[in-house]
Write a protein that holds these residues in place. Structure first.
Motif: not given
Length: 82
Positions: A18-28
């Motif tokens: 539930d973290s709004a601080d996570a960033r991901i790319c298209s490969f997760e």
């Protein structure tokens, strides 16, 4: 379905589903916003893709489909990006 990995690959900071601080790319590949912004300039060091806020999953869906418990930690991959 997104894995919702539990931590930053650079600094190993906890990133619960539930973290709004996570960033991901298209490969997760998963990073915290601090590493994404300060160390990686918004670019995934693994694939070169753009790092964007990870979508959220409702509490009801998290209960049925929890986030991953498998951590990926590659601090050496982030050191080169600084």
């Amino acid at each position: 379905m997104l894995q919702m990995r539990p931590g930053c690959e650079c600094c190993d900071r906890d990133l619960p589903p539930d973290s709004a601080d996570a960033r991901i790319c298209s490969f997760e590949c998963t990073f915290c916003s601090d590493c994404s912004n300060r160390r990686l300039a918004g670019t995934c060091p693994n694939c070169g893709g753009e790092l964007l806020p990870r979508p959220s999953r409702s509490a009801a869906k998290l209960e049925k489909y929890p986030g991953s418990t498998t951590r990926v930690f590659k601090p050496e991959g982030c050191a080169a990006a600084t």
